[in-house]
Motif scaffolding. Sequence first.
Motif, PDB file in Angstrom:
ATOM      1  N   ILE A 140       0.818  -1.210   0.000  1.00 18.70           N
ATOM      2  CA  ILE A 140       0.000   0.000   0.000  1.00 18.70           C
ATOM      3  C   ILE A 140       0.853   1.263   0.000  1.00 18.70           C
ATOM      4  O   ILE A 140       0.612   2.194  -0.775  1.00 18.70           O
ATOM      5  CB  ILE A 140      -0.937   0.019   1.221  1.00 18.70           C
ATOM      6  CG1 ILE A 140      -1.961  -1.114   1.144  1.00 18.70           C
ATOM      7  CG2 ILE A 140      -1.656   1.371   1.334  1.00 18.70           C
ATOM      8  CD1 ILE A 140      -2.732  -1.324   2.440  1.00 18.70           C
ATOM      9  N   ARG A 153       0.712   0.539  -5.423  1.00 14.70           N
ATOM     10  CA  ARG A 153      -0.092   1.689  -5.023  1.00 14.70           C
ATOM     11  C   ARG A 153      -0.840   2.267  -6.231  1.00 14.70           C
ATOM     12  O   ARG A 153      -2.027   2.609  -6.139  1.00 14.70           O
ATOM     13  CB  ARG A 153       0.807   2.754  -4.388  1.00 14.70           C
ATOM     14  CG  ARG A 153       0.030   3.910  -3.773  1.00 14.70           C
ATOM     15  CD  ARG A 153       0.907   4.750  -2.855  1.00 14.70           C
ATOM     16  NE  ARG A 153       2.007   5.386  -3.567  1.00 14.70           N
ATOM     17  CZ  ARG A 153       3.288   5.062  -3.413  1.00 14.70           C
ATOM     18  NH1 ARG A 153       3.631   4.088  -2.578  1.00 14.70           N
ATOM     19  NH2 ARG A 153       4.238   5.687  -4.077  1.00 14.70           N
ATOM     20  N   THR A 166      -3.671  -2.353   7.246  1.00  8.66           N
ATOM     21  CA  THR A 166      -4.266  -2.601   5.924  1.00  8.66           C
ATOM     22  C   THR A 166      -5.770  -2.327   5.936  1.00  8.66           C
ATOM     23  O   THR A 166      -6.310  -1.741   4.998  1.00  8.66           O
ATOM     24  CB  THR A 166      -4.017  -4.054   5.450  1.00  8.66           C
ATOM     25  OG1 THR A 166      -4.668  -4.968   6.316  1.00  8.66           O
ATOM     26  CG2 THR A 166      -2.535  -4.373   5.388  1.00  8.66           C
TER      27      THR A 166
END
Length: 398
Positions: free
Chosen positions: A302, A309, A342
């Motif tokens: 992430i 991303r 997350t």
Amino acid sequence: PHVAINGKLMLLLLAGILSIMSLTSTRATTSLAASDLKPYALGFGERGPYGGGVGNVVLPSEEFKPAISHVSVTVRWSELQPEKTTELKRSVIDTALAQVAAYDPTGNTKVRLRVFAGAQSPAWLMREVGVVGLADPKFDKEAQVPRWWEPKMAQYYKNLQTKLAIAYDDPTARGASKYAGLVSEVVVSMTSDFYPEPLLRHTADATKGVENQNALRRSTYTLAKDEAAIKASIDAHAVWRKTRTNFAFNPYQYVLFNKDRTKVTYAEAGSVEHTKKFMDYFRARLGERAVFANDSLSPVSIYSDAKYREMYTYMVNHPTPGAVALQTKVGGKLTYDEFKQTVDWVVASNATASNKVISLEIPEMSFYTQAPYDLGELSGYNKHLLTSIAPSATLHTR
């Protein structure tokens, strides 16, 4: 002249009326198709065992029922079709689905069906299409994988999906399994090597990457054939009319060679631009049945990996209507705190996303045993995922 003008006007009016009727019909058909789909597999999901094997189904303990809303049933293609016959061994799937039905008699615990192809394909199929020997860097093992880019592979895969759809797509159809209503999603796997991640070739790995590059070079693989096969695998899932299809996207890996194939000239570690085009094709081909997915979500993917991303950003902001289903990185590599990071990203993303993240699979509940965990916190996260999309598309919660 006066009559001629009226005739022209009449034709124009008629054309306009037909155009409006056509547009209205198209919208009605699209709306009907969307409303006719099975409910999404929402919330936290139990993916089942890792380790390169397939464990059919793992059900959460009673303690974690409030935090888990769907499960994954995973089977090998070789189990379903050990011989080149017209019938599938449906008992392999039905046995697992029966366990889910007994676990939750309400029918609210939905199923994501994963049929592993690649190294888990039947021997007869490998003889038909040919094989390539590839190394799995995750477990340092080698296996024979069918040449997924050969046209015959697409034919057999489409045949497999057709037979599966007869059994598990429409619960009211003749010949359907009594458990067909539990299957909310099926996973695309035709062009995968070891795991149902169809865009990974394991050609960028530090230890096995070059070995796999050269294995593909010595075969009949080409980029053009690979791209065509990926699209053909998506096409094969069009037979699922009521059940959604899940495609696990990654930055696309491919290899190029010189003209006489004596050396590798380029190995792409992960092209997001290619992946975006595959996403577009997937959604254009299957509409709202197409669920964008990825199976390696973590704080690293992430926040630290620019390619992932960019891919996630494209997924959740895609201009076409649909949803996103993600899976956390494999057990043993994600702590509970990392897991919470997350999920916090998912919650933040859903605040503005056009394609909401509706489910998050967890590999064998690995974080449950990593103290401290908070069951109330997990249940709260699960509730967010369950209510991430319009109520008409959600399943009933317990």
